[in-house]
Design a protein around this motif. Structure first.
Motif, mmCIF file in Angstrom:
data_model
loop_
_atom_site.group_PDB
_atom_site.id
_atom_site.type_symbol
_atom_site.label_atom_id
_atom_site.label_comp_id
_atom_site.label_asym_id
_atom_site.label_seq_id
_atom_site.Cartn_x
_atom_site.Cartn_y
_atom_site.Cartn_z
ATOM 1 N N ASP A 23 0.819 -1.215 0.000
ATOM 2 C CA ASP A 23 0.000 0.000 0.000
ATOM 3 C C ASP A 23 0.854 1.267 0.000
ATOM 4 N N GLY A 24 2.180 1.128 0.102
ATOM 5 C CA GLY A 24 3.063 2.298 0.049
ATOM 6 C C GLY A 24 3.429 2.890 1.398
ATOM 7 N N CYS A 25 3.210 2.146 2.468
ATOM 8 C CA CYS A 25 3.551 2.654 3.802
ATOM 9 C C CYS A 25 5.051 2.536 4.051
ATOM 10 N N ARG A 26 5.560 3.426 4.868
ATOM 11 C CA ARG A 26 6.969 3.358 5.267
ATOM 12 C C ARG A 26 7.061 2.929 6.729
ATOM 13 N N LEU A 27 8.140 2.226 7.070
ATOM 14 C CA LEU A 27 8.373 1.814 8.453
ATOM 15 C C LEU A 27 8.860 3.024 9.241
ATOM 16 N N VAL A 28 8.225 3.294 10.367
ATOM 17 C CA VAL A 28 8.610 4.416 11.214
ATOM 18 C C VAL A 28 9.453 3.928 12.380
ATOM 19 N N GLN A 29 8.988 2.896 13.069
ATOM 20 C CA GLN A 29 9.715 2.376 14.225
ATOM 21 C C GLN A 29 9.160 1.029 14.634
ATOM 22 N N ILE A 30 9.951 0.312 15.423
ATOM 23 C CA ILE A 30 9.495 -0.911 16.079
ATOM 24 C C ILE A 30 9.863 -0.753 17.552
ATOM 25 N N CYS A 31 8.914 -1.028 18.416
ATOM 26 C CA CYS A 31 9.118 -0.841 19.842
ATOM 27 C C CYS A 31 8.814 -2.141 20.570
ATOM 28 N N CYS A 32 9.563 -2.395 21.635
ATOM 29 C CA CYS A 32 9.354 -3.587 22.446
ATOM 30 C C CYS A 32 9.257 -3.183 23.909
ATOM 31 N N THR A 33 8.376 -3.838 24.633
ATOM 32 C CA THR A 33 8.287 -3.633 26.071
ATOM 33 C C THR A 33 7.865 -4.943 26.728
ATOM 34 N N ARG A 34 8.190 -5.068 28.019
ATOM 35 C CA ARG A 34 7.810 -6.261 28.771
ATOM 36 C C ARG A 34 6.381 -6.122 29.267
ATOM 37 N N VAL A 35 5.643 -7.213 29.181
ATOM 38 C CA VAL A 35 4.302 -7.311 29.748
ATOM 39 C C VAL A 35 4.236 -8.650 30.467
ATOM 40 N N PRO A 36 3.272 -8.850 31.341
ATOM 41 C CA PRO A 36 3.211 -10.123 32.069
ATOM 42 C C PRO A 36 3.176 -11.354 31.157
ATOM 43 N N GLU A 37 2.579 -11.210 29.974
ATOM 44 C CA GLU A 37 2.477 -12.352 29.051
ATOM 45 C C GLU A 37 3.768 -12.611 28.284
ATOM 46 N N GLY A 38 4.720 -11.711 28.334
ATOM 47 C CA GLY A 38 5.975 -11.857 27.583
ATOM 48 C C GLY A 38 6.455 -10.515 27.065
ATOM 49 N N PHE A 39 6.309 -10.297 25.746
ATOM 50 C CA PHE A 39 6.750 -9.051 25.112
ATOM 51 C C PHE A 39 5.609 -8.466 24.292
ATOM 52 N N GLU A 40 5.479 -7.152 24.350
ATOM 53 C CA GLU A 40 4.549 -6.465 23.465
ATOM 54 C C GLU A 40 5.390 -5.743 22.431
ATOM 55 N N LEU A 41 5.141 -6.045 21.159
ATOM 56 C CA LEU A 41 5.864 -5.421 20.055
ATOM 57 C C LEU A 41 4.904 -4.518 19.292
ATOM 58 N N SER A 42 5.361 -3.314 19.000
ATOM 59 C CA SER A 42 4.564 -2.366 18.215
ATOM 60 C C SER A 42 5.358 -1.993 16.982
ATOM 61 N N TYR A 43 4.789 -2.244 15.831
ATOM 62 C CA TYR A 43 5.390 -1.901 14.536
ATOM 63 C C TYR A 43 4.594 -0.726 14.000
ATOM 64 N N THR A 44 5.250 0.407 13.783
ATOM 65 C CA THR A 44 4.542 1.611 13.338
ATOM 66 C C THR A 44 4.905 1.922 11.885
ATOM 67 N N TYR A 71 11.375 -4.642 4.920
ATOM 68 C CA TYR A 71 11.878 -3.310 5.275
ATOM 69 C C TYR A 71 13.292 -3.488 5.800
ATOM 70 N N TRP A 72 14.270 -3.205 4.958
ATOM 71 C CA TRP A 72 15.672 -3.434 5.304
ATOM 72 C C TRP A 72 16.093 -2.791 6.631
ATOM 73 N N PRO A 73 15.716 -1.540 6.912
ATOM 74 C CA PRO A 73 16.151 -0.912 8.180
ATOM 75 C C PRO A 73 15.621 -1.597 9.441
ATOM 76 N N ALA A 74 14.671 -2.502 9.307
ATOM 77 C CA ALA A 74 14.128 -3.188 10.484
ATOM 78 C C ALA A 74 15.209 -3.987 11.208
ATOM 79 N N PHE A 75 16.327 -4.313 10.517
ATOM 80 C CA PHE A 75 17.377 -5.103 11.169
ATOM 81 C C PHE A 75 17.901 -4.414 12.420
#
Length: 173
Positions: A23-44, A71-75
């Protein structure tokens, strides 16, 4: 600017990211945080001032697929999540997979602490009772400048009256 948070399952990550890329979207960021279930990942992602946040929760031992092929920069984000949190990222492009050595760290995965991270909130201690009013004798020890001395202090002999030497060295007593 509009924002949309889209809850997804880990298994749907690559499919959803492929659709956003098409659809032509660009990757802005990926964020990780701890939650009781494990990890919450947010891909923006962003397109025309519309932010799409793909949000997923992964258990501690559950691998997450890399989006570096799309998205190459995701590395950068993926290596960071592996090094700092211990997230198991699968299939990062071999040219940029640092294998847990993206950062030089004094301890391995410093932001990973096994088990639930959230503890019940600590209730604040009860406020101490107000201090009792000072006794009259203690209150008289502190007085505003220019206030008269209490009666007991006024009747005490002054140094020059008690036979002490004054500034000039003479004995007045």
């Amino acid at each position: 600017m509009k924002q949309q948070i889209i809850q997804i399952k880990n298994a749907d990550l690559l499919d959803r990211v492929e659709r956003l890329r098409a659809d032509g979207c660009r990757l802005v960021q990926i964020c990780c945080t701890r939650v009781p279930e494990g990890f919450e990942l947010s891909y923006t992602f962003d397109k025309d001032y519309h932010m799409y946040h793909l949000r997923l929760t992964a258990a501690e031992a559950e691998p997450v697929m890399s989006i570096t092929g799309l998205y190459w920069p995701a590395f950068i984000y993926e290596n960071e999540m592996r090094d700092l949190f211990g997230v198991q990222i699968r299939h990062i492009a071999t040219e940029v997979d640092y294998g847990g050595k993206f950062y030089r760290l004094s301890e391995k995965t410093p932001w990973f602490k096994p088990g639930p991270q959230r503890k019940p909130p600590v209730k604040p201690a009860a406020k101490p009772a107000a201090a009792p009013p000072a006794p009259a004798a203690a209150a008289s020890a502190v007085r505003p400048v220019g206030a008269s001395a209490p009666a007991a202090a006024a009747s005490a002999p002054k140094p020059e009256q008690a036979g002490h030497k004054t500034e000039g060295g003479a004995n007045n007593g």
